[in-house]
Design an enzyme around this catalytic site. Structure first.
Site, PDB file in Angstrom:
ATOM      1  N   LYS A  10       0.827  -1.082  -0.117  1.00 50.09           N
ATOM      2  CA  LYS A  10       0.047   0.040   0.044  1.00 50.09           C
ATOM      3  C   LYS A  10       1.034   1.206   0.089  1.00 50.09           C
ATOM      4  O   LYS A  10       1.491   1.672   1.028  1.00 50.09           O
ATOM      5  CB  LYS A  10      -0.972   0.085   1.292  1.00 50.09           C
ATOM      6  CG  LYS A  10      -1.939   1.213   1.082  1.00 50.09           C
ATOM      7  CD  LYS A  10      -2.426   1.658   2.376  1.00 50.09           C
ATOM      8  CE  LYS A  10      -1.692   2.919   2.845  1.00 50.09           C
ATOM      9  NZ  LYS A  10      -1.748   3.918   2.145  1.00 50.09           N
ATOM     10  N   GLU A  49       9.743   1.980  10.821  1.00 51.95           N
ATOM     11  CA  GLU A  49      10.519   2.954  10.778  1.00 51.95           C
ATOM     12  C   GLU A  49       9.648   4.092  11.114  1.00 51.95           C
ATOM     13  O   GLU A  49       9.100   4.604  10.117  1.00 51.95           O
ATOM     14  CB  GLU A  49      11.247   2.840   9.407  1.00 51.95           C
ATOM     15  CG  GLU A  49      12.723   3.737   9.671  1.00 51.95           C
ATOM     16  CD  GLU A  49      12.306   5.185   9.196  1.00 51.95           C
ATOM     17  OE1 GLU A  49      11.499   6.085   9.747  1.00 51.95           O
ATOM     18  OE2 GLU A  49      13.061   5.600   7.964  1.00 51.95           O
ATOM     19  N   CYS A 108      12.981  11.607   6.752  1.00 51.75           N
ATOM     20  CA  CYS A 108      12.844  10.988   8.082  1.00 51.75           C
ATOM     21  C   CYS A 108      14.401  11.338   8.696  1.00 51.75           C
ATOM     22  O   CYS A 108      14.352  11.445  10.099  1.00 51.75           O
ATOM     23  CB  CYS A 108      12.499   9.621   7.882  1.00 51.75           C
ATOM     24  SG  CYS A 108      13.535   8.446   7.264  1.00 51.75           S
ATOM     25  N   GLU A 158       8.976  16.147  15.020  1.00 52.96           N
ATOM     26  CA  GLU A 158       9.366  15.907  13.744  1.00 52.96           C
ATOM     27  C   GLU A 158       8.407  16.971  13.047  1.00 52.96           C
ATOM     28  O   GLU A 158       7.297  16.512  12.450  1.00 52.96           O
ATOM     29  CB  GLU A 158       9.396  14.653  13.325  1.00 52.96           C
ATOM     30  CG  GLU A 158      10.031  14.285  11.957  1.00 52.96           C
ATOM     31  CD  GLU A 158       9.711  12.912  11.424  1.00 52.96           C
ATOM     32  OE1 GLU A 158      10.497  12.513  10.754  1.00 52.96           O
ATOM     33  OE2 GLU A 158       8.922  12.158  11.918  1.00 52.96           O
TER      34      GLU A 158
END
Length: 490
Positions: free
Chosen positions: A176, A251, A285, A386
């Site tokens: 996906k 992750e 990231c 983040e």
């Protein structure tokens, strides 16, 4: 656009069972670039059934590893052949520059080639037995049916980190991609079909996380979930996966420190501090968004950054002069703006940026100026969260111990960097930095041979390298007694 804008389930290109569709938007100008099926639970169940049947039939998993590896290497060749088309689609879909996208395609082909070569190198291991006249060995077998969920920032690169090892080890899978950046993943499924991957082994479902992703996580016919994305979603997947105790590879991002000591090569450190954040508008990231600079060079370093940032060329990814493209969506732009607003409310000093550009040619796109905050402390959200955008926060330190303490003051532990010409100092820092990858005098470098993943809430497991392949295997011990004898206990 010469692309099959459909899902790929059990070897067939299909629309969503519901008939629903989604428009894909170019973040540079908000133009509609494609309309794709919007799958849901029903499509996902069909794909899971196809993958389950394909795996249980055993045709793919029992194929000699060298043959599977050759097919994975063929996919690498096809990616290289269609590099320009893939790079075009990636830049169209994400807004990143063509140079960035071409580099991604080289890396992606390298990932498929690496796992194609590695796939037949694990012949098991003989281990010593305490019983004479016996054979004791350890083998690795495929996990089974793998659900793979990828993010929007590096759509095909992140897909390759999951597809290549899963195929090489004999699994069946359902992928996906992010619902807003599916185009290159669709294209690579075309290439996998061309390479000869059997029907049902690799399936593609397009749709949102709360439908397709949720079904993958909850369905008991799925044996593993590999997810790259945010912490909140990762925690939901962990809870859902407990229904049948799925294997997990997660992750979940990072807030990555980049420590600059006064004895570092100043010009190189400045350049790499910029490169470590502003590629793909900071939507990485592993971006080194937390600059931790020794106090004696702090002001000089910040001034050098600001002067360079003021000269950045923002624009279309198809313009050769463009250095930084747009953010991915209006929603994400609003999120980045909110973080900047929060930073100023918390007392950080805005050194540059902090707003949308005024250039009339950029008004239709989701652009945001590269931004630097100084006077930052670890109790600020702008330092801890983040933001996933073109934002650098700068903190000061005076001692090595303080730098290490600051770097570890985070719920994340994905990556970090240390800049110094004192190798002993660098090694001392690296030994105490709680991150999955730490660069010394470099930043954001990765390659297929080295494992990738994080400590703490940056995730579980590893991608890339041999460990990335082991995520897609189960370990089995086989003991064979060559001279069985009665025990006569009972």
């Amino acid at each position: 656009m010469n692309l099959k804008l459909q899902q790929y389930i059990n070897g067939e290109w299909v629309n969503a069972i519901s008939g629903n569709t989604r428009e894909i938007i170019n973040p540079f100008n908000q133009e509609i670039i494609a309309t794709v099926p919007e799958g849901d639970e029903a499509d996902t169940k069909a794909a899971i059934t196809a993958a389950r049947e394909a795996f249980d039939k055993g045709e793919w998993s029992s194929l000699p590893a060298i043959e599977r590896g050759n097919m994975v290497k063929k996919i690498a060749y096809l990616i290289e052949r269609d590099k320009e088309e893939l790079a075009y689609l990636e830049s169209l879909d994400t807004g990143k520059t063509m140079d960035e996208s071409r580099g991604d395609m080289d890396d992606i082909a390298g990932v498929f080639r690496y796992y194609g070569e590695l796939g037949d190198k694990d012949g098991g291991e003989l281990i010593n037995s305490p019983v004479p006249n016996a054979i004791s060995k350890v083998v690795h077998e495929p996990v089974g049916v793998c659900g793979q969920i990828t993010p929007w920032n590096y759509p095909l690169l992140q897909a390759s980190w999951k597809l290549a090892p899963a195929l090489a080890t004999g699994n069946a899978l359902i992928m996906k991609p992010s619902e807003i950046t599916p185009l290159t993943t669709i294209k690579v499924f075309e290439l996998m079909e061309e390479a000869g991957v059997p029907a049902g082994v690799a399936n593609l479902v397009l749709g949102a996380g709360d439908t397709v992703g949720a079904e993958l996580s909850n369905n008991t016919d799925v044996d593993l979930i590999s997810f790259t994305g945010g912490i909140a979603t990762g925690k939901k997947i962990m809870q859902a996966a407990s229904v049948n105790v799925k294997k997990l590879a997660l992750e979940l991002g990072g807030k990555n420190p980049n420590i600059i000591f006064a004895d570092a090569d100043f010009e190189v450190a400045v350049d790499q501090a910029l490169n470590g954040v502003f590629f793909h508008a900071g939507q990485i990231c592993s971006a080194g968004t937390r600059l931790i600079v020794e106090e004696s060079i702090h002001d000089k370093f910040v001034n050098a950054l600001v002067e360079r940032v003021k000269k950045f060329k923002l624009g279309s990814g198809f313009d050769e002069d463009t250095q930084m493209g747009p953010l991915i969506s209006a929603e994400h732009l609003a999120k980045v703006e909110k973080y900047v607003e929060t930073g100023m409310e918390e007392g950080a000093t805005l050194a540059v940026g902090g707003k949308r550009p005024e250039d009339p040619e950029l008004q239709k796109g989701f652009f945001y100026l590269p931004t630097i905050f100084t006077d930052c402390t670890t109790d600020m959200r702008i330092v801890q969260d983040e933001a996933f955008g073109p934002i650098i926060t700068v903190e000061k330190f005076t001692t090595e111990e303080e730098a290490i303490k600051l770097s570890n003051d985070s719920i994340y532990g994905l990556a970090g960097g240390v800049w110094t010409n004192d190798i002993a100092k660098a090694e001392r820092c690296v030994a105490k930095m709680r991150m999955g990858t730490v660069w010394i005098n470099d930043f954001n470098l990765y390659f297929p041979h080295a494992p990738w993943g994080g400590f703490k809430q940056s995730g579980i497991g590893r991608e890339l390298g041999r460990l990335g392949m082991e995520e897609y295997t189960e370990t089995k011990h086989i003991f064979q007694n060559l001279k069985p004898e009665s025990i006569n206990w009972f």
